[in-house]
Design a protein around this motif. Structure first.
Motif, PDB file in Angstrom:
ATOM      1  N   UNK A  45      -5.736   5.901   2.682  1.00 48.80           N
ATOM      2  CA  UNK A  45      -4.881   7.086   2.525  1.00 48.80           C
ATOM      3  C   UNK A  45      -5.593   8.336   3.035  1.00 48.80           C
ATOM      4  N   UNK A  46      -6.869   8.458   2.702  1.00 50.47           N
ATOM      5  CA  UNK A  46      -7.635   9.631   3.131  1.00 50.47           C
ATOM      6  C   UNK A  46      -7.788   9.669   4.652  1.00 50.47           C
ATOM      7  N   UNK A  47      -8.051   8.503   5.245  1.00 55.60           N
ATOM      8  CA  UNK A  47      -8.242   8.443   6.696  1.00 55.60           C
ATOM      9  C   UNK A  47      -6.936   8.718   7.437  1.00 55.60           C
ATOM     10  N   UNK A  48      -5.814   8.214   6.923  1.00 52.71           N
ATOM     11  CA  UNK A  48      -4.530   8.486   7.564  1.00 52.71           C
ATOM     12  C   UNK A  48      -4.169   9.964   7.464  1.00 52.71           C
ATOM     13  N   UNK A  49      -4.514  10.592   6.357  1.00 54.62           N
ATOM     14  CA  UNK A  49      -4.268  12.026   6.218  1.00 54.62           C
ATOM     15  C   UNK A  49      -5.038  12.810   7.283  1.00 54.62           C
ATOM     16  N   UNK A  50      -6.290  12.442   7.489  1.00 48.32           N
ATOM     17  CA  UNK A  50      -7.101  13.123   8.513  1.00 48.32           C
ATOM     18  C   UNK A  50      -6.509  12.927   9.900  1.00 48.32           C
ATOM     19  N   UNK A  51      -5.978  11.746  10.152  1.00 54.25           N
ATOM     20  CA  UNK A  51      -5.409  11.464  11.472  1.00 54.25           C
ATOM     21  C   UNK A  51      -4.080  12.181  11.670  1.00 54.25           C
ATOM     22  N   UNK A 100       0.243  13.929  -2.187  1.00 53.41           N
ATOM     23  CA  UNK A 100       0.332  14.200  -0.745  1.00 53.41           C
ATOM     24  C   UNK A 100       0.097  12.908   0.046  1.00 53.41           C
ATOM     25  N   UNK A 101       0.767  11.870  -0.361  1.00 46.41           N
ATOM     26  CA  UNK A 101       0.603  10.565   0.296  1.00 46.41           C
ATOM     27  C   UNK A 101       0.957  10.684   1.778  1.00 46.41           C
ATOM     28  N   UNK A 102       0.068  10.252   2.683  1.00 51.98           N
ATOM     29  CA  UNK A 102       0.323  10.424   4.118  1.00 51.98           C
ATOM     30  C   UNK A 102       1.438   9.544   4.659  1.00 51.98           C
ATOM     31  N   UNK A 103       1.830   8.501   3.914  1.00 50.08           N
ATOM     32  CA  UNK A 103       2.882   7.617   4.412  1.00 50.08           C
ATOM     33  C   UNK A 103       4.233   7.892   3.774  1.00 50.08           C
ATOM     34  N   UNK A 104       4.346   8.958   2.986  1.00 46.14           N
ATOM     35  CA  UNK A 104       5.642   9.356   2.472  1.00 46.14           C
ATOM     36  C   UNK A 104       6.033   8.698   1.166  1.00 46.14           C
ATOM     37  N   UNK A 105       7.354   8.538   0.975  1.00 44.16           N
ATOM     38  CA  UNK A 105       7.868   8.147  -0.334  1.00 44.16           C
ATOM     39  C   UNK A 105       8.124   6.650  -0.474  1.00 44.16           C
ATOM     40  N   UNK A 106       7.587   5.840   0.407  1.00 47.30           N
ATOM     41  CA  UNK A 106       7.754   4.398   0.258  1.00 47.30           C
ATOM     42  C   UNK A 106       7.655   3.677   1.590  1.00 47.30           C
ATOM     43  N   UNK A 107       7.817   2.353   1.600  1.00 49.78           N
ATOM     44  CA  UNK A 107       7.620   1.553   2.814  1.00 49.78           C
ATOM     45  C   UNK A 107       8.506   1.957   3.988  1.00 49.78           C
ATOM     46  N   UNK A 108       9.775   2.282   3.753  1.00 52.90           N
ATOM     47  CA  UNK A 108      10.648   2.626   4.876  1.00 52.90           C
ATOM     48  C   UNK A 108      10.197   3.916   5.552  1.00 52.90           C
ATOM     49  N   UNK A 136       4.564   5.886  10.719  1.00 55.20           N
ATOM     50  CA  UNK A 136       3.604   5.149  11.540  1.00 55.20           C
ATOM     51  C   UNK A 136       4.115   4.975  12.963  1.00 55.20           C
ATOM     52  N   UNK A 137       5.429   4.799  13.127  1.00 59.63           N
ATOM     53  CA  UNK A 137       5.993   4.686  14.474  1.00 59.63           C
ATOM     54  C   UNK A 137       5.797   5.988  15.247  1.00 59.63           C
ATOM     55  N   UNK A 146       0.836  -1.203   0.000  1.00 57.38           N
ATOM     56  CA  UNK A 146       0.000   0.000   0.000  1.00 57.38           C
ATOM     57  C   UNK A 146       0.870   1.252   0.000  1.00 57.38           C
ATOM     58  N   UNK A 147       1.901   1.260   0.837  1.00 56.96           N
ATOM     59  CA  UNK A 147       2.748   2.450   0.949  1.00 56.96           C
ATOM     60  C   UNK A 147       3.464   2.733  -0.368  1.00 56.96           C
ATOM     61  N   UNK A 148       3.908   1.690  -1.066  1.00 55.71           N
ATOM     62  CA  UNK A 148       4.556   1.883  -2.359  1.00 55.71           C
ATOM     63  C   UNK A 148       3.572   2.448  -3.376  1.00 55.71           C
ATOM     64  N   UNK A 149       2.362   1.924  -3.378  1.00 53.10           N
ATOM     65  CA  UNK A 149       1.326   2.434  -4.281  1.00 53.10           C
ATOM     66  C   UNK A 149       0.992   3.882  -3.940  1.00 53.10           C
ATOM     67  N   UNK A 150       0.842   4.158  -2.655  1.00 51.10           N
ATOM     68  CA  UNK A 150       0.492   5.509  -2.210  1.00 51.10           C
ATOM     69  C   UNK A 150       1.543   6.510  -2.666  1.00 51.10           C
ATOM     70  N   UNK A 151       2.824   6.157  -2.500  1.00 51.23           N
ATOM     71  CA  UNK A 151       3.904   7.068  -2.899  1.00 51.23           C
ATOM     72  C   UNK A 151       3.892   7.328  -4.395  1.00 51.23           C
ATOM     73  N   UNK A 152       3.540   6.307  -5.170  1.00 54.82           N
ATOM     74  CA  UNK A 152       3.596   6.433  -6.627  1.00 54.82           C
ATOM     75  C   UNK A 152       2.348   7.046  -7.231  1.00 54.82           C
ATOM     76  N   UNK A 153       1.205   6.888  -6.579  1.00 55.50           N
ATOM     77  CA  UNK A 153      -0.061   7.226  -7.240  1.00 55.50           C
ATOM     78  C   UNK A 153      -0.903   8.288  -6.535  1.00 55.50           C
ATOM     79  N   UNK A 154      -0.659   8.546  -5.269  1.00 54.66           N
ATOM     80  CA  UNK A 154      -1.552   9.427  -4.511  1.00 54.66           C
ATOM     81  C   UNK A 154      -0.818  10.717  -4.146  1.00 54.66           C
TER      82      UNK A 154
END
Length: 517
Positions: A342-348, A284-292, A298-299, A274-282
């Motif tokens: 992605x939308x819910x994490x952005x709100x949080x 203002x991705x809330x999880x940044x530029x990839x899984x790391x 998230x931590x 999900x994080x890889x997809x989010x970085x590539x496709x969404x």
């Protein structure tokens, strides 16, 4: 057309007006009769033929086999089942080792087949997983998923032991409380039933159910935990196996703690995708530029929520444990769950609003997180799991197991690690460390596994197909994200429906392409 005969008599002497009125009256009568004779929508016009089986379960008294008949009547609850469904109660022995002793009531629900009698195969019994999910509530909620099978089968489900209306396990502060207040509360309110609610007992209920439904062999569709139930049935009654589908299969080779590690690794892998997809496709991705980067964010978010939980609406809050579980619930949906996640994490993250993430999880069926759960799902899950598992580790082993689960996932490990304590002080012994599912001599059983399943990881499906035995377990692989692939994946749906309608399994090694292809 109406079967009324035309009125004959002195019509020649009647006026034109009277004759017109007579014609109109006859037309109305004919229409009414035709309406009365027309079948209800979706129902066959033929009189229904009830099936009869001649192989009752061995060793049971006649009072619960040949002397028992299911009395189907209109369902009174849940409200979603009051139209189009029938409900019944099946008497079953509480303890199958003492079949002449106390009996219990098993709650059943049915949606009758719509196809012609000549094409009806029998009943297809459905279990929706958990353990702890009510079939009586679940069938109306999930009917659309299985509706195409109504032309050949009555669709039947039930509340397994410990669930819903079938000797429900109560573990709350009071006997009427559907919440969970620990093992002592379970023993205090439901101790008389706890030794008899494990999967092997429910599998024996299934065989009695099969007979009373009129089927010589059981036709069954189990999802997630429902695969464990179906596989145990096949082991106990291989000669009674009809067409069994085990979808999103559990791993019969793993004990409870091994399952925790495998599952948390699979959830982490799904989140990384999900994080890889989010970085590539969404944007203002809330999880940044990839899984790391996602793991680091998230931590930090978990630390923040651990100190100060976020408001989540209706007086609720979202803490670090809730964060992990609600994110996992969205991952269950596969790629369909990614945009709302992605939308819910952005709100949080941006607005400290845990509402969208919590509400999304509630909509996915996470009733145990509600302030006042409407059912006993969490209590039943714990009780059935601990009735099945014989693991009762000591304190030192628990500490090692907890550390092992935490280390398996930087995002979800801490939340999942609490699972090692599930049966720590359970008041009764469990049955086995792992499932016994070998079913030599049974008809072919179709096992379906998704390669991206975060809850029942794909290796479990491979192990299940192998453990059922040569010529029994047939594996169908779906390259899909999410927990479960039927009916979302068209290829899986076609293969499963063909098997259930004809008995033909897909070719060995068949792979269905999907979101991961």
């Amino acid at each position: 057309m109406s079967d009324l005969q035309p009125i004959r008599g002195r019509s020649a002497g009647l006026s034109v007006g009277v004759r017109i009125i007579a014609v109109v009256v006859l037309a109305v009568i004919g229409a009414v009769v035709a309406w009365l004779q027309h079948p209800a929508p979706g129902r066959s016009a033929e009189p229904r033929t009830e099936f009869t089986a001649n192989n009752p379960p061995a060793g049971l008294p006649a009072a619960v086999t040949t002397g028992q008949h299911l009395r189907w009547s209109r369902c009174t609850s849940p409200p979603t089942a009051r139209t189009g469904y029938d409900c019944a109660v099946m008497k079953a022995p509480l303890d199958y080792r003492k079949p002449d002793g106390r009996t219990i009531d098993v709650a059943l629900i049915r949606r009758k087949a719509t196809g012609p009698n000549a094409r009806r195969i029998g009943s297809l019994v459905l279990n929706f997983g958990g353990p702890g999910v009510s079939g009586v509530s679940g069938l109306p909620e999930r009917l659309n998923q299985y509706k195409p099978l109504l032309d050949r089968y009555d669709l039947v489900s039930f509340d397994p032991r410990g669930v819903g209306a079938t000797i429900p396990v109560r573990c709350g502060k009071t006997a009427d409380d559907t919440g969970y207040d620990g093992a002592d509360a379970c023993a205090g309110h439901s101790g008389a039933f706890l030794p008899y609610i494990g999967t092997s007992h429910t599998a024996r209920d299934l065989d009695l159910m099969r007979y009373l439904l009129g089927d010589e062999r059981l036709h069954y569709f189990g999802v997630s935990y429902g695969t464990a139930l179906g596989a145990v049935y096949a082991h106990l009654y291989p000669s009674h196996v009809g067409r069994l589908v085990l979808e999103a299969s559990v791993d019969p080779t793993e004990d409870l703690n091994e399952e925790q590690v495998s599952q948390v690794k699979a959830v982490q892998a799904a989140f990384d995708r999900f994080a890889a997809h989010c970085a590539a496709r969404i944007r203002h991705c809330p999880t940044g530029d990839g899984p790391e980067e996602a793991a680091r964010r998230m931590a930090r978010l978990a630390d923040r929520l651990e100190k100060t939980p976020a408001p989540a609406g209706d007086g609720r809050t979202l803490d670090a444990y809730g964060l992990a579980r609600t994110v996992s619930d969205h991952l269950d949906l596969g790629t369909d769950g990614w945009p709302p996640l992605a939308k819910a994490l952005t709100a949080l993250i941006d607005h400290n609003d845990g509402g969208p993430l919590s509400k999304g999880a509630d909509d996915l069926g996470s009733a145990d997180r509600a302030p006042a759960p409407s059912d006993n799902t969490r209590s039943a899950l714990t009780a059935i799991t601990c009735a099945d598992s014989s693991l009762r580790p000591g304190v030192e082993r628990l500490a090692r197991d907890e550390a092992r689960v935490k280390a398996a996932s930087p995002v979800f490990g801490a939340a999942w690690s609490t699972g090692v304590y599930l049966c720590y002080n359970w008041p009764f012994d469990g049955e086995r460390a792992t499932l016994q599912v070998n079913a030599d001599g049974a008809a072919p059983v179709l096992v379906v596994g998704g390669t991206g399943d975060p809850i029942t990881p794909y290796p479990g499906a491979r192990h299940m197909a192998r453990a059922l035995g040569d010529g029994v377990g047939v594996l169908l692989t779906a390259e899909e994200e999410g927990h479960g692939t039927y009916p979302q994946n068209r290829c899986v749906t076609e293969a499963v429906d063909t098997y259930l309608r004809t008995g033909r399994t897909p070719a060995p090694g068949k792979v269905c392409r999907g979101s991961m292809s």
